[in-house]
Design an enzyme around this catalytic site. Sequence first.
Site, PDB file in Angstrom:
ATOM      1  N   ASP A 180       0.849  -1.182   0.000  1.00  0.00           N
ATOM      2  CA  ASP A 180       0.000   0.000   0.000  1.00  0.00           C
ATOM      3  C   ASP A 180       0.895   1.246   0.000  1.00  0.00           C
ATOM      4  O   ASP A 180       1.774   1.361  -0.845  1.00  0.00           O
ATOM      5  CB  ASP A 180      -0.962  -0.026   1.195  1.00  0.00           C
ATOM      6  N   TYR A 223      -2.930  11.521   2.294  1.00  0.00           N
ATOM      7  CA  TYR A 223      -3.506  11.623   0.953  1.00  0.00           C
ATOM      8  C   TYR A 223      -3.527  13.072   0.489  1.00  0.00           C
ATOM      9  O   TYR A 223      -3.200  13.367  -0.670  1.00  0.00           O
ATOM     10  CB  TYR A 223      -4.923  11.039   0.948  1.00  0.00           C
ATOM     11  N   HIS A 249      -4.528  -7.797  -0.747  1.00  0.00           N
ATOM     12  CA  HIS A 249      -3.830  -6.531  -0.530  1.00  0.00           C
ATOM     13  C   HIS A 249      -3.127  -6.478   0.826  1.00  0.00           C
ATOM     14  O   HIS A 249      -2.052  -5.905   0.950  1.00  0.00           O
ATOM     15  CB  HIS A 249      -4.852  -5.398  -0.628  1.00  0.00           C
TER      16      HIS A 249
END
Length: 382
Positions: free
Chosen positions: A180, A310, A360
Amino acid sequence: MDDRTIRPFRVEVAQAQLDDLRRRLEVTRWPDELPGVGWSYGVPVGYLRDLAEYWRTSFDWRLWESTLNGFPQFSTTIDGQNVHFLHLRSPEPDALPLIITHGWPGSIVEFLHVLGPLSDPRSHGGNPADAFHVVAPSIPGFGFSGPTTEPGWNIERVARAWAELMARLGYDRYGAQGGDSGSVISPLLGHLAPERVVGIHVNGSLGFPTGDPAELSGLNDADQARLAALEHQLDDGAGYAILQSTRPQTVSFGLTDSPVGQLAWIVEKFKEWTDPSFDLPEEAVDRDLILANVSVYWHTKTAASSARLYKEGQSGWGRRAPRSEVPSGVAVFPGDFGIRRIAERDNNVVHWSEFDRGGHFAAMEAPDLLVGDVRTFFSGLR
């Protein structure tokens, strides 16, 4: 000037905080939902009610707190920010230092099943020649490294902090691994310190398509399927990233005030990103392990500061990194978007693996496969 002291750390959540969590879960105001839509509109109310009730009545945070405190933990100040990390010195004297990095919505909880096998393979049925001195930091703004207290903590700054952390620990030659966000931070660390980073291993993907049609022509069926999955994710599953990259403060009010809101925000990704052969998140990752991860966000009140990663990185989305010649390896698990041609565009890929189980959150879902692949990749780089 930073205090370079490395301080012992223990996780200690006050009982009043645990009591407050249970009270909030008990008085949750639940939304309505449309009949028969399943997960297509988001997390179903019935599913989340059951999970929240389990969190309230059956989940034992103290057990997980004790588990975390069973590993050597520390904190230090780097670039004005508190940085928390686990540091497992291997009993093998020739072990290779390895820094491993989680992402969102993960935490150091992701690594609980791989820390022992990586640092002490002799005690876990492995070859002692594959041992690592493992450093597992919490990303600034996440968990026990949070919250951040100033703007600017983007992935490049995190990578610089990791270089300083490894230097502070006395490691001048080491590997980097991550998934990630960690699959972006780890290669950046290689760019920053190519003379120190002997290799970079990521699970997931290494780089993304630029949109150039020539870049994607002639892909095999497996790569075409991964490309289609990536396009679907961007079309249908990127709402969380858009919110966190534009208005992280706004979304954080609900996540910080409501444990059910925080739970739903994270468990949706465990549904969407875990092994696609399973219907429910807890079929891929143990329910208590998921809740331990969510609890770290809740108890540290880091919904806002973790989302800011982010926002800080938004300007660089889609921008290609300069080519790196640091040896790189990629482990692609079901549901991941790794395409070898894309990875090789900007990286010196010397190792590529594809697996038929896991997802993931590989360190949680298939720790045996991930550990084996990390050992194999670094075996020729020690």
